[in-house]
Design a protein around this motif. Structure first.
Motif, PDB file in Angstrom:
ATOM      1  N   ALA A 141       7.743  49.537  -5.523  1.00 30.57           N
ATOM      2  CA  ALA A 141       6.882  49.120  -4.422  1.00 30.57           C
ATOM      3  C   ALA A 141       7.696  48.509  -3.299  1.00 30.57           C
ATOM      4  O   ALA A 141       8.825  48.043  -3.505  1.00 30.57           O
ATOM      5  CB  ALA A 141       5.849  48.101  -4.913  1.00 30.57           C
ATOM      6  N   CYS A 142       7.119  48.510  -2.105  1.00 31.80           N
ATOM      7  CA  CYS A 142       7.674  47.765  -0.980  1.00 31.80           C
ATOM      8  C   CYS A 142       7.016  46.387  -0.948  1.00 31.80           C
ATOM      9  O   CYS A 142       5.836  46.258  -1.281  1.00 31.80           O
ATOM     10  CB  CYS A 142       7.400  48.484   0.339  1.00 31.80           C
ATOM     11  SG  CYS A 142       8.226  50.076   0.491  1.00 31.80           S
ATOM     12  N   TYR A 197       4.450  54.528  -8.315  1.00 33.13           N
ATOM     13  CA  TYR A 197       4.907  54.287  -6.954  1.00 33.13           C
ATOM     14  C   TYR A 197       3.738  53.762  -6.138  1.00 33.13           C
ATOM     15  O   TYR A 197       2.752  54.466  -5.930  1.00 33.13           O
ATOM     16  CB  TYR A 197       5.464  55.580  -6.346  1.00 33.13           C
ATOM     17  CG  TYR A 197       5.755  55.466  -4.871  1.00 33.13           C
ATOM     18  CD1 TYR A 197       6.739  54.588  -4.411  1.00 33.13           C
ATOM     19  CD2 TYR A 197       5.055  56.238  -3.949  1.00 33.13           C
ATOM     20  CE1 TYR A 197       7.006  54.468  -3.056  1.00 33.13           C
ATOM     21  CE2 TYR A 197       5.321  56.135  -2.590  1.00 33.13           C
ATOM     22  CZ  TYR A 197       6.301  55.251  -2.150  1.00 33.13           C
ATOM     23  OH  TYR A 197       6.558  55.132  -0.802  1.00 33.13           O
ATOM     24  N   LEU A 198       3.847  52.513  -5.674  1.00 33.26           N
ATOM     25  CA  LEU A 198       2.738  51.868  -4.980  1.00 33.26           C
ATOM     26  C   LEU A 198       2.826  51.958  -3.457  1.00 33.26           C
ATOM     27  O   LEU A 198       1.871  51.601  -2.773  1.00 33.26           O
ATOM     28  CB  LEU A 198       2.649  50.394  -5.400  1.00 33.26           C
ATOM     29  CG  LEU A 198       2.551  50.121  -6.903  1.00 33.26           C
ATOM     30  CD1 LEU A 198       2.296  48.643  -7.146  1.00 33.26           C
ATOM     31  CD2 LEU A 198       1.482  50.973  -7.556  1.00 33.26           C
ATOM     32  N   GLY A 199       3.966  52.410  -2.929  1.00 33.52           N
ATOM     33  CA  GLY A 199       4.072  52.646  -1.495  1.00 33.52           C
ATOM     34  C   GLY A 199       4.408  51.412  -0.683  1.00 33.52           C
ATOM     35  O   GLY A 199       4.936  50.421  -1.185  1.00 33.52           O
ATOM     36  N   ALA A 200       4.056  51.485   0.602  1.00 33.60           N
ATOM     37  CA  ALA A 200       4.423  50.437   1.560  1.00 33.60           C
ATOM     38  C   ALA A 200       3.487  49.239   1.485  1.00 33.60           C
ATOM     39  O   ALA A 200       2.335  49.343   1.060  1.00 33.60           O
ATOM     40  CB  ALA A 200       4.397  51.010   2.976  1.00 33.60           C
ATOM     41  N   GLN A 201       4.032  48.095   1.909  1.00 31.90           N
ATOM     42  CA  GLN A 201       3.254  46.871   2.139  1.00 31.90           C
ATOM     43  C   GLN A 201       2.284  46.541   1.006  1.00 31.90           C
ATOM     44  O   GLN A 201       1.066  46.588   1.160  1.00 31.90           O
ATOM     45  CB  GLN A 201       2.486  46.999   3.464  1.00 31.90           C
ATOM     46  CG  GLN A 201       1.870  45.694   3.900  1.00 31.90           C
ATOM     47  CD  GLN A 201       1.378  45.710   5.318  1.00 31.90           C
ATOM     48  OE1 GLN A 201       2.147  45.482   6.228  1.00 31.90           O
ATOM     49  NE2 GLN A 201       0.105  45.972   5.545  1.00 31.90           N
ATOM     50  N   GLU A 222       6.304  45.206   4.476  1.00 32.51           N
ATOM     51  CA  GLU A 222       7.376  46.203   4.650  1.00 32.51           C
ATOM     52  C   GLU A 222       6.773  47.604   4.769  1.00 32.51           C
ATOM     53  O   GLU A 222       6.198  48.118   3.818  1.00 32.51           O
ATOM     54  CB  GLU A 222       8.355  46.160   3.473  1.00 32.51           C
ATOM     55  CG  GLU A 222       9.462  47.189   3.546  1.00 32.51           C
ATOM     56  CD  GLU A 222      10.319  47.050   4.798  1.00 32.51           C
ATOM     57  OE1 GLU A 222      10.249  47.966   5.641  1.00 32.51           O
ATOM     58  OE2 GLU A 222      11.037  46.042   4.921  1.00 32.51           O
ATOM     59  N   TRP A 223       6.931  48.204   5.970  1.00 24.30           N
ATOM     60  CA  TRP A 223       6.352  49.524   6.226  1.00 24.30           C
ATOM     61  C   TRP A 223       7.330  50.668   5.996  1.00 24.30           C
ATOM     62  O   TRP A 223       6.928  51.830   5.968  1.00 24.30           O
ATOM     63  CB  TRP A 223       5.843  49.587   7.670  1.00 24.30           C
ATOM     64  CG  TRP A 223       4.583  48.817   7.879  1.00 24.30           C
ATOM     65  CD1 TRP A 223       4.443  47.573   8.426  1.00 24.30           C
ATOM     66  CD2 TRP A 223       3.256  49.218   7.514  1.00 24.30           C
ATOM     67  NE1 TRP A 223       3.128  47.174   8.438  1.00 24.30           N
ATOM     68  CE2 TRP A 223       2.373  48.174   7.891  1.00 24.30           C
ATOM     69  CE3 TRP A 223       2.720  50.360   6.912  1.00 24.30           C
ATOM     70  CZ2 TRP A 223       0.991  48.235   7.676  1.00 24.30           C
ATOM     71  CZ3 TRP A 223       1.349  50.420   6.710  1.00 24.30           C
ATOM     72  CH2 TRP A 223       0.507  49.372   7.086  1.00 24.30           C
ATOM     73  N   LEU A 273      11.682  46.499  -6.245  1.00 16.78           N
ATOM     74  CA  LEU A 273      11.125  46.101  -4.962  1.00 16.78           C
ATOM     75  C   LEU A 273      12.072  46.492  -3.832  1.00 16.78           C
ATOM     76  O   LEU A 273      13.283  46.244  -3.913  1.00 16.78           O
ATOM     77  CB  LEU A 273      10.897  44.589  -4.914  1.00 16.78           C
ATOM     78  CG  LEU A 273       9.743  44.025  -5.738  1.00 16.78           C
ATOM     79  CD1 LEU A 273       9.737  42.511  -5.630  1.00 16.78           C
ATOM     80  CD2 LEU A 273       8.414  44.600  -5.264  1.00 16.78           C
ATOM     81  N   SER A 274      11.503  47.071  -2.769  1.00 15.10           N
ATOM     82  CA  SER A 274      12.297  47.517  -1.642  1.00 15.10           C
ATOM     83  C   SER A 274      11.909  46.776  -0.367  1.00 15.10           C
ATOM     84  O   SER A 274      10.725  46.527  -0.122  1.00 15.10           O
ATOM     85  CB  SER A 274      12.098  49.024  -1.418  1.00 15.10           C
ATOM     86  OG  SER A 274      12.770  49.480  -0.274  1.00 15.10           O
ATOM     87  N   SER A 275      12.921  46.441   0.438  1.00 16.87           N
ATOM     88  CA  SER A 275      12.663  45.848   1.751  1.00 16.87           C
ATOM     89  C   SER A 275      13.832  46.165   2.673  1.00 16.87           C
ATOM     90  O   SER A 275      14.989  45.965   2.312  1.00 16.87           O
ATOM     91  CB  SER A 275      12.476  44.337   1.662  1.00 16.87           C
ATOM     92  OG  SER A 275      12.134  43.810   2.929  1.00 16.87           O
ATOM     93  N   SER A 276      13.509  46.649   3.863  1.00 17.01           N
ATOM     94  CA  SER A 276      14.534  47.005   4.843  1.00 17.01           C
ATOM     95  C   SER A 276      14.723  45.947   5.912  1.00 17.01           C
ATOM     96  O   SER A 276      15.769  45.892   6.552  1.00 17.01           O
ATOM     97  CB  SER A 276      14.169  48.340   5.520  1.00 17.01           C
ATOM     98  OG  SER A 276      14.114  49.391   4.574  1.00 17.01           O
TER      99      SER A 276
END
Length: 365
Positions: A109-110, A136-140, A114-115, A160-163
């Motif tokens: 997930a993001c 996979y839960l996607g963005a935000q 986080e978009w 967890l992902s964040s750019s």
């Protein structure tokens, strides 16, 4: 069915050529050509993981570089990203990518706010290729929804992902909440800094620099189970001074005050078009948001790096970077009673006035 790491193409030149062809399709906004290209690569025996990471991910990296250099617009960047996302979807449904799930279950997930979802999407698809069952839960993804999902699925780990660094306070809350329900957390993305410096600071169980490394880490040694008594603010005792909280809560007021005063401090602003004024307001809002995040992490380098990057972006767009020091000075005036904030702003001003790129940019007015 074999679930080991798929082989990578043996010819780097071929990968480079395919990436160039995909870039041509993406930059021309030709969705059909892009998807046909990746499907043809798979039909010809290319490893799905390599198509995802060595071709599509590489092209997405170039999309970001072209935007930063002002060679493509925001709209073109969004269109290119959407086409790359469709290319990932095309790979995911190809017969070569259908791998039986023989390992455990991982949620990808993001963090909330986080978009930029494509890095997480790439990781999710690579994990499937490695034999994992992936949610996979996607963005935000709001943290309460993430935790509710973990309660219902009993995942072995969360990725967890964040750019964007300004999402790190939300990432910290998510990390702590996941660990509180007994699920270890791996984090990744540019937000976590060079070598994952903020991942360690925020108490993540593991960090990876990219999707391939993340998949290797999750497929290797099992992540350690988190301590159930861990609390979010155990990691950041400096937050007791309340500077982060005060700046974050007053951000809208700070932006308005600095924007109004900037017309006198930087007279050129008086001749700005409505669009230029709008973008100036956006830049100030980002500035305050990054300052708040730097206070959260107690890391002035995060803010100085952001200011340096902002100066480079402004120069690429033909805007004089010497508009930044007056804004920093005005912000420092408003926050004169906040020692850590004042120190961060002073360091950023020093960086701007001594950096060769910025000094040169100041002569472009």
């Amino acid at each position: 069915m074999n679930t080991s790491t798929p082989p990578r193409p043996t010819h780097a030149g071929h990968v480079e050529q395919m990436a160039e062809r995909l870039w041509s399709a993406v930059s021309a906004a030709d969705e059909y050509a892009a998807t046909e290209l990746v499907l043809r690569m798979l039909d010809e025996g290319a490893a799905p993981e390599s198509v995802l990471l060595d071709v599509i991910a590489r092209v997405q990296g170039k999309v970001g570089e072209e935007w930063a250099a002002n060679r493509i617009s925001v709209a073109q960047e969004h269109a290119a990203t959407a086409i790359n996302d469709r290319a990932v979807a095309a790979v995911s449904v190809h017969p070569a990518a259908r791998i039986a799930a023989t390992r455990g279950r991982i949620t990808v997930a993001c963090v909330d706010g986080e978009w930029h979802a494509l890095p997480a999407r790439l990781l999710a698809e690579v994990l499937k290729l490695r034999g994992w069952r992936v949610d996979y839960l996607g963005a935000q993804v709001p943290t309460p929804h993430l935790i509710a999902h973990l309660h219902s699925t009993r995942a072995d780990a969360v990725a967890l992902s964040s750019s964007i660094a300004t999402r790190l306070p939300a990432a910290h809350a998510a990390i702590t909440a996941c660990q509180a329900v007994g699920v270890p957390v791996l984090v990744g993305g540019a937000a976590f800094g060079p070598e994952g410096r903020y991942a360690t600071l925020l108490g993540a169980d593991a960090w990876a620099p990219d999707a391939r490394a993340a998949a290797d880490r999750l497929t290797g040694v099992r992540l350690p189970m988190p301590h159930s008594d861990h609390q979010q603010f155990d990691d950041l005792p400096h937050l007791a001074d309340q500077e982060y909280t005060m700046v974050a809560r007053s951000s809208a007021t700070l932006v308005r005050t600095v924007f109004t005063a900037l017309e006198d401090a930087f007279p050129a602003m008086r001749s700005y078009s409505e669009l230029q004024r709008e973008r100036t307001g956006e830049d100030l809002a980002h500035m305050v948001e990054f300052l708040a995040t730097s206070l959260y992490l107690d890391d002035e380098e995060l803010f100085t790096s952001f200011i340096t990057w902002t100066a480079q972006i402004l120069v690429a767009r033909g805007v004089p970077a010497h508009s930044l020091p007056p804004a920093l000075d005005l912000l420092a005036r408003e926050l004169k009673d906040f020692p850590r904030a004042a120190g961060i702003l002073q360091a950023a001003t020093h960086t701007l006035t001594t950096a060769p790129t910025t000094a040169a940019a100041g002569n472009t007015a």
